[in-house]
Design an enzyme around this catalytic site. Structure first.
Site, short mmCIF file in Angstrom:
data_model
loop_
_atom_site.label_atom_id
_atom_site.label_comp_id
_atom_site.label_asym_id
_atom_site.label_seq_id
_atom_site.Cartn_x
_atom_site.Cartn_y
_atom_site.Cartn_z
N GLU A 77 0.85 -1.19 0.00
CA GLU A 77 0.00 0.00 0.00
C GLU A 77 0.89 1.24 0.00
OE1 GLU A 77 -3.75 1.69 2.65
OE2 GLU A 77 -2.18 0.51 3.62
N LYS A 170 -10.42 0.05 -1.15
CA LYS A 170 -10.34 -0.14 0.30
C LYS A 170 -11.58 0.41 0.99
CE LYS A 170 -7.21 0.77 4.21
NZ LYS A 170 -5.95 1.46 4.59
N CYS A 203 -4.61 -3.56 4.10
CA CYS A 203 -4.20 -3.04 5.40
C CYS A 203 -5.28 -3.17 6.48
CB CYS A 203 -3.73 -1.59 5.24
SG CYS A 203 -2.60 -1.03 6.56
#
Length: 557
Positions: A77, A170, A203
């Protein structure tokens, strides 16, 4: 012995050109992930300049991984644009359903960086997973004007031909001002020509049911690619801890690529074989870039054909990019150069173990969770050329709601944690052991058990030893027994070997039903410091303002 084996395997397998890529009939595939320390802006550099420099390094890693026979490579990321520039550069990304190949299609409307990555995937015949800011025209049914755009923190996947086969936006943002989340979490998957279906998320997503758990439980995904820029937190959430424990709990192959900035708190990448544990993992304490390669046993073969999951034939390949030495001197002379966040332990029910408790049994309860502990331990014998650091241990139990800075989440924990001294606050401090130092306590046996809530939950085995490493799968056992009539699941975690330098040994449960609730506050105010009392008063005032005057709850970040 491990180093010798690694060298032998490297010379006999990985270093030799492969005749062909992995196929659906192959019991394994070869994966690569990059622990990447990005090029940052110098004087006069624009966001596009930074992307161009990082792209050049990505190209080198793609080429190197392909030369070593990798079927798929994953980048972290924020790696292309860095934290500082995240959102200052963005690009259109094709819809995977359209099967667009940016390398060969001049009308795809993407930035040159996307075209270059597509061409590298095509030229090197390798699947490539990259995280990049995505720009999307503002939909007509939203409040923003038609001239505005939305920005997403997106993963894009290219197949061996360079075609975009997956895109994920995300959902669980960790702050990230300027970025938007989709109305509902996307479940993004892609099939490969070597017979493996991958899911992908990013993440902070790993802490939540959707999309992470849903990919496995709803879609049956067995392999995951995971770009991350993790901020490690003691004692339960350092990067490799989280990656390894989630892969083990879900029993999936897990390819995690981490953004490397240890002094900023970000470090940690690895390739994990589910319950078999880490194949290769690193958590560098200084800025460095490392390419990790591993032979990954396919879960479909393990489960249906009972193929051995022996993963000892794996090596870590460390490469130096033109701008960075992969083996720099340590910045502070210690093993620790990672800036660690700290959990807030005041609401926990804890019990300090005394020095003479070499064999002990305890039951510790907090709210509805009771945890049983059995411990056998002794003091280390002094070894020449080694120095020993005294530390103490606490038993810690928590059943409630905690803060993850930008959201609250339901958590149930039974844990043995290391502390520097008798104070509770020392249990979230980094011991900063040097290469020569070892902990004075050796655990001959540790057994933790508890009845956790079953519905909408997961339960993870959390371990941590010196050097930010985790226990290998042969050093502990983790079992779960469902009791649906009570909506509980009995979880047992016990060591199967003697362990030294143990920092954390815990059952960590996520109770998704309680996500978004109000924080659990300490019930024993007389045990808190003046600073803690001040914090609690501040939180109470904000809660009151939120309740009676609709004051924004976001002030509890």
């Amino acid at each position: 012995m491990k180093i010798f084996l690694c060298v032998v395997i490297y010379s006999l397998f990985i270093s030799q050109p492969r005749v062909q890529a992995s196929t659906p009939d192959s019991p394994t595939y070869v994966a690569a992930v990059v622990e990447y320390s990005p090029v940052t802006a110098s004087d006069g550099d624009t966001a596009a300049d930074v992307v161009t420099k990082n792209l050049a390094n990505y190209v080198l890693h793609i080429q190197r991984a392909a030369e070593k026979g990798a079927d798929i490579i994953v980048f972290p990321e924020c790696g292309l644009v860095t934290f500082a520039g995240h959102g200052s550069f963005s690009t259109h990304l094709p819809n995977p359903e359209d099967r667009v190949n940016p390398c060969t299609d001049d009308s795809s409307g993407v930035e040159e960086v996307v075209r270059t990555l597509s061409c590298e995937a095509r030229n090197r015949s390798i699947y490539v997973v990259v995280n990049i800011p995505e720009m999307v025209p503002c939909p007509s049914d939203t409040n923003c004007s038609s001239s505005d755009v939305l920005l997403y923190n997106s993963n894009v996947v290219f197949d061996r031909d360079g075609t975009v086969v997956a895109r994920y936006r995300k959902f669980n943002l960790f702050g990230e001002p300027g970025f938007s989340a989709t109305l509902e979490p996307e479940l993004s998957v892609f099939d490969t020509d070597f017979g493996v279906k991958f899911g992908t998320f990013t993440c902070f997503d790993i802490m939540f049911e959707k999309p992470a758990v849903s990919l496995v439980r709803a879609l049956g995904v067995t392999d995951v690619v995971f770009p991350t820029a993790w901020f490690s937190q003691l004692p339960f959430h350092s990067a490799v801890q989280v990656q390894s424990s989630w892969a083990s709990s879900m029993d999936v192959n897990f390819l995690a690529s981490g953004y490397n900035n240890p002094r900023g708190g970000s470090s940690g990448s690895g390739i994990y074989a589910g319950k078999e544990g880490p194949i290769v993992a690193v958590m560098p304490t200084v800025p460095s870039t490392q390419l990790l390669l591993a032979v990954v046993p396919k879960k479909s073969f393990q489960r249906t054909k009972h193929v051995s999951s022996n993963v000892s034939n794996v090596c870590e390949l460390i490469t130096a990019t033109p701008y960075r030495n992969a083996f720099p001197e340590r910045l502070d002379g210690n093993d620790s150069g990672i800036t660690m966040l700290s959990d807030y332990l005041e609401p926990y029910e804890t019990l300090l173990l005394t020095e003479n408790e070499f064999f002990s049994k305890h039951t510790v309860c907090h709210n509805e969770l009771c945890c049983d502990f059995e411990l056998v331990m002794h003091r280390s014998q002094q070894i020449m050329n080694s120095s020993y650091k005294d530390n103490v241990y606490r038993l810690a139990v928590f059943d409630g709601i905690r803060s993850y800075t930008y959201v609250t989440a339901g958590v149930q924990i039974c844990a043995v944690i290391s502390c520097i001294n008798d104070s509770l606050s020392s249990c979230v401090k980094d011991l900063k052991l040097s290469k020569q130092e070892m902990l004075n306590t050796v655990f001959d046996y540790v057994h933790i058990s508890g009845n956790f809530r079953q519905s909408n939950s997961i339960h993870l085995p959390i371990t941590l030893v010196r050097g930010y490493d985790v226990l290998s799968s042969d050093k502990f056992q983790f079992t779960r027994e469902e009791m649906p009539e009570r909506n509980e699941i009995k979880v047992d975690m016990k060591t199967s070997r003697q362990n030294s330098n143990l920092l954390t040994f815990a059952i960590f449960g996520r109770d998704f039903q309680k996500d978004g609730g109000l924080l659990t506050l300490p019930s024993r105010c007389h045990r808190t410091s003046a600073a803690t009392v001040t914090v609690l008063i501040t939180v109470a005032v904000i809660l009151c303002l939120h309740t009676y005057f609709k004051f924004p709850f976001s002030f509890l970040h």
